[in-house]
Scaffold this active site. Structure first.
Site, PDB file in Angstrom:
ATOM      1  N   LYS A 204       0.842  -1.191   0.000  1.00 27.89           N
ATOM      2  CA  LYS A 204       0.000   0.000   0.000  1.00 27.89           C
ATOM      3  C   LYS A 204       0.887   1.255   0.000  1.00 27.89           C
ATOM      4  O   LYS A 204       0.669   2.186  -0.763  1.00 27.89           O
ATOM      5  CB  LYS A 204      -0.921  -0.019   1.217  1.00 27.89           C
ATOM      6  CG  LYS A 204      -1.913   1.107   1.230  1.00 27.89           C
ATOM      7  CD  LYS A 204      -2.865   1.008   2.401  1.00 27.89           C
ATOM      8  CE  LYS A 204      -3.721   2.264   2.451  1.00 27.89           C
ATOM      9  NZ  LYS A 204      -4.472   2.369   3.688  1.00 27.89           N
ATOM     10  N   GLU A 210      10.773  -4.652   3.641  1.00 35.58           N
ATOM     11  CA  GLU A 210      10.843  -6.045   3.195  1.00 35.58           C
ATOM     12  C   GLU A 210      10.391  -6.166   1.740  1.00 35.58           C
ATOM     13  O   GLU A 210      11.034  -6.830   0.921  1.00 35.58           O
ATOM     14  CB  GLU A 210       9.950  -6.932   4.069  1.00 35.58           C
ATOM     15  CG  GLU A 210      10.395  -7.070   5.525  1.00 35.58           C
ATOM     16  CD  GLU A 210       9.852  -5.968   6.416  1.00 35.58           C
ATOM     17  OE1 GLU A 210       9.418  -4.909   5.907  1.00 35.58           O
ATOM     18  OE2 GLU A 210       9.874  -6.162   7.651  1.00 35.58           O
ATOM     19  N   GLY A 265      -4.545  -1.965   5.158  1.00 34.79           N
ATOM     20  CA  GLY A 265      -3.789  -3.101   4.628  1.00 34.79           C
ATOM     21  C   GLY A 265      -4.396  -4.441   5.016  1.00 34.79           C
ATOM     22  O   GLY A 265      -4.567  -5.333   4.184  1.00 34.79           O
ATOM     23  N   GLU A 351      -3.225  -6.319  15.340  1.00 36.76           N
ATOM     24  CA  GLU A 351      -2.811  -5.016  14.807  1.00 36.76           C
ATOM     25  C   GLU A 351      -3.973  -4.014  14.910  1.00 36.76           C
ATOM     26  O   GLU A 351      -3.766  -2.819  15.064  1.00 36.76           O
ATOM     27  CB  GLU A 351      -2.334  -5.141  13.354  1.00 36.76           C
ATOM     28  CG  GLU A 351      -1.392  -4.012  12.947  1.00 36.76           C
ATOM     29  CD  GLU A 351      -0.735  -4.208  11.587  1.00 36.76           C
ATOM     30  OE1 GLU A 351      -1.432  -4.098  10.563  1.00 36.76           O
ATOM     31  OE2 GLU A 351       0.481  -4.453  11.531  1.00 36.76           O
ATOM     32  N   LYS A 510      10.505  -0.182  13.184  1.00 37.94           N
ATOM     33  CA  LYS A 510      10.942   0.081  11.799  1.00 37.94           C
ATOM     34  C   LYS A 510      12.009   1.173  11.802  1.00 37.94           C
ATOM     35  O   LYS A 510      13.022   1.069  11.116  1.00 37.94           O
ATOM     36  CB  LYS A 510       9.760   0.592  10.966  1.00 37.94           C
ATOM     37  CG  LYS A 510       8.778  -0.454  10.500  1.00 37.94           C
ATOM     38  CD  LYS A 510       7.833   0.204   9.494  1.00 37.94           C
ATOM     39  CE  LYS A 510       6.560  -0.557   9.303  1.00 37.94           C
ATOM     40  NZ  LYS A 510       5.572   0.121   8.491  1.00 37.94           N
TER      41      LYS A 510
HETATM   42  O1  F6P Z   1       3.159  -4.028   9.848  1.00 45.79           O
HETATM   43  C1  F6P Z   1       2.825  -2.746   9.503  1.00 45.79           C
HETATM   44  C2  F6P Z   1       2.182  -2.657   8.157  1.00 45.79           C
HETATM   45  O2  F6P Z   1       2.034  -1.321   7.872  1.00 45.79           O
HETATM   46  C3  F6P Z   1       0.837  -3.384   8.082  1.00 45.79           C
HETATM   47  O3  F6P Z   1      -0.194  -2.637   8.621  1.00 45.79           O
HETATM   48  C4  F6P Z   1       0.729  -3.600   6.620  1.00 45.79           C
HETATM   49  O4  F6P Z   1      -0.234  -4.575   6.311  1.00 45.79           O
HETATM   50  C5  F6P Z   1       2.135  -4.023   6.285  1.00 45.79           C
HETATM   51  O5  F6P Z   1       2.948  -3.248   7.131  1.00 45.79           O
HETATM   52  C6  F6P Z   1       2.531  -3.826   4.857  1.00 45.79           C
HETATM   53  O6  F6P Z   1       2.407  -2.495   4.469  1.00 45.79           O
HETATM   54  P1  F6P Z   1       2.448  -2.087   2.939  1.00 45.79           P
HETATM   55  O7  F6P Z   1       1.269  -2.689   2.253  1.00 45.79           O
HETATM   56  O8  F6P Z   1       2.418  -0.597   2.928  1.00 45.79           O
HETATM   57  O9  F6P Z   1       3.730  -2.611   2.350  1.00 45.79           O
END
Ligand code: F6P
Length: 553
Positions: A204, A210, A265, A351, A510
């Site tokens: 998102k 990662e 998400g 979460e 993070k």
């Molecule tokens: O773990 C934190 C988080 O922001 C979740 O809420 C989300 O699902 C995940 O990381 C991945 O985020 P993104 O879709 O922005 O990569």
């Protein structure tokens, strides 16, 4: 008014004391209609909550708590696109993604229904062309493998759905990559060819470490195999709300699908994040999945509170956490195809509601989300069930089973389901001293042995569980099941006065990881970190470099 001071809360605390000493076994014995009274069915999904430590009065009081929290008002606010996610000033309209209602739906003045429909049409067209082989890679070959890169909400939903519907899977193979230790990527690189591999990058934010790192690694794999920028565009699909970053990464605009701000998400399976389901099982399965979730939305909106499945599930959780003091909750699917469900629900519940300040920023003085964990049955029976049956801490558990067997495996299924039904009965009923003695006498054990073994072989019972029985594991029922839990989580968030749709608690780790990365590479000082972190990083660096760590004085 403070939640704990409310008359209903106080009444629930008193009621809990009055209930102490009542055993589930007795509640069943004195009411032959307990199952009828405490179970509900909706279109092939049966919720049996009769094996919970409740009476009609418990439910009555919990329903009052829901009314007092204005659950109906908050539900209306969420479904009508109000900014229920206050800290991020966003709506939480995942239900709009599966709504067939033609009524205009506005989010900040924009009618979102048409962009939702358009996206569905586009992913349907892309999935069809991949499935029928007309979509060709840069070397002219059809796609045989799909690597889905994402983490958290950008991974767990499609991972759950693809595995749950694996018996309907007739498209290219789908592989999920979320962690960054390289293990999942190594498996992909050793098996696939770039020419026949499609990569879906789902993020998102498009800034998640990662996902960015894994996407770059896969891109490099393509470059190393001689692919150019046009070839990479052909083989990469993006799903993101950060268009700019996704395009800069190299995703072609025509294969970049949106996640809207008003979709969290962990609530995003219903958007283009569900593309792997469309590629693996076909768009029809996606439509059925969405229709199932919509049926649960309708039920959540329309059914009276006392007959409302997600509300009842949410209230039962509140009862255990806040009044019985049980802070752990197990999810045990008796279906290997649902093995991702505990991980999926961990994110959805923990979460969303793992918070200790309320939606107004005030610290709460009551417990919120329990620790949620689980494993498939019968596998878990041979691991942690000992503690469920005889441990000192009762753990309320959801048991999820599927009536329809996999074709050809009917006998195995019968054995699985015998275990499924037996475990909740054993947890509820237990085995008294008299029953245990009788059993050992029937086995012919000598009297002294019986007395010595007796304390070990008694089962206290009175351990609560909820059973969800699905007629079959179809896309529709899977959609209903997931939406059931989404609204359960929402119900609890309203009782606990939380914003279920932000997740500030993931930020600190993070940020520290970003700061530590240069130190791991030896490029920056560790002095700003605590002694433990310094010592660990130094040991890590020494093991990586073969050099001795600095001696501490
Ligand atoms: O773990 C934190 C988080 O922001 C979740 O809420 C989300 O699902 C995940 O990381 C991945 O985020 P993104 O879709 O922005 O990569």
């Amino acid at each position: 008014m403070a939640l704990k001071q409310s008359s209903t809360w106080v009444a629930l605390e008193q009621h809990r004391q009055a209930l102490a000493g009542r055993h589930l076994r007795d509640l069943f014995a004195c009411d032959s209609s307990r199952f009828q009274q405490f179970s509900l069915e909706l279109d092939g999904l049966l919720l049996d909550y009769s094996k919970n430590l409740i009476t009609a009065e418990t439910l009555q009081l919990l329903l009052e708590l829901a009314q007092q929290a204005d659950l109906e008002g908050w539900r209306e606010r969420m479904f009508s696109g109000e900014l229920v996610n206050g800290t991020e000033q966003r709506a939480a309209l995942h239900a709009a993604l599966r709504s067939s209602d033609q009524t205009r739906l506005l989010v900040a003045g924009e009618d979102v229904r048409s962009s939702v429909r358009d996206t569905l049409t586009q992913i349907g067209a892309l999935a069809d062309s991949i499935r029928n082989g007309s979509y060709r890679g840069y070397a002219g070959a059809p796609i045989s493998d799909v690597i889905h890169i994402g983490i958290g909400g950008s991974d767990l939903g499609p991972r759950l759905a693809v595995e749950a519907l694996s018996n309907r899977h007739d498209g290219p193979r789908i592989h999920f990559v979320s962690n960054i230790d390289g293990a999942e990527l190594a498996a992909c690189f050793s098996q696939f060819q770039v020419a026949t591999t499609l990569v879906i990058v789902v993020s998102k934010s498009f800034t998640t470490l990662e996902t960015r790192a894994n996407a770059e690694a896969v891109k490099q794999w393509f470059l190393d195999a001689g692919a150019d920028a046009a070839a990479i565009q052909r083989h990469f699909v993006g799903v993101s709300s950060n268009r700019e970053q996704a395009l800069a990464f190299g995703i072609a605009p025509e294969r970049l699908f949106p996640i809207w701000d008003w979709v969290g998400g962990r609530y995003s399976l219903w958007s283009a994040v569900g593309l792997p389901v469309a590629i693996g099982c076909g768009m029809q399965a996606c439509h059925e999945l969405l229709a199932g979730a919509e049926a649960m939305d309708e039920h959540f909106l329309q059914a009276p509170l006392a007959k409302n499945l997600p509300i009842l599930l949410g209230l039962l959780g509140v009862w255990y956490v806040n009044f019985m003091g049980l802070r752990s909750h197990a999810v045990i699917p008796y279906s290997e195809r649902l093995r991702q469900l505990p991980a999926y629900l961990q994110q959805l519940e923990m979460e969303s509601n793992g918070k200790s300040v309320d939606r107004y920023g005030t610290p709460v003085d009551y417990a919120t989300v329990p620790v949620l964990w689980g494993q498939t049955g019968t596998v878990g029976q041979h691991a942690f069930f000992q503690a469920l049956h005889q441990g000192t801490q009762p753990v309320p558990a959801d048991f999820i089973g599927v009536a329809e067997p996999l074709p050809g495996y009917e006998e195995l299924h019968e054995q699985l389901m015998a275990n499924f039904f037996a475990q909740t009965e054993a947890l509820m009923h237990g085995q008294t001293a008299a029953e245990t003695r009788e059993q050992m006498e029937a086995q012919g054990l000598p009297a002294d042995r019986i007395e010595a073994l007796l304390p070990f072989r008694i089962f206290p019972g009175n351990r609560p569980s909820t059973t969800i029985l699905l007629r079959e594991l179809s896309p529709r029922l899977l959609g209903m099941l997931i939406a059931l839990y989404e609204h359960k989580v929402f119900t609890q968030s309203v009782i606990w006065r939380l914003n279920a749709f932000d997740q500030w608690g993931v930020e600190l780790g993070k940020r520290l990881a970003d700061g530590l990365l240069p130190s791991l590479r030896g490029g920056s000082e560790l002095a700003a970190h605590d002694a433990s972190t310094q010592g660990l990083v130094e040991k890590y660096r020494s093991w990586r470099a073969g050099t001795p760590p600095r001696q501490h004085d």
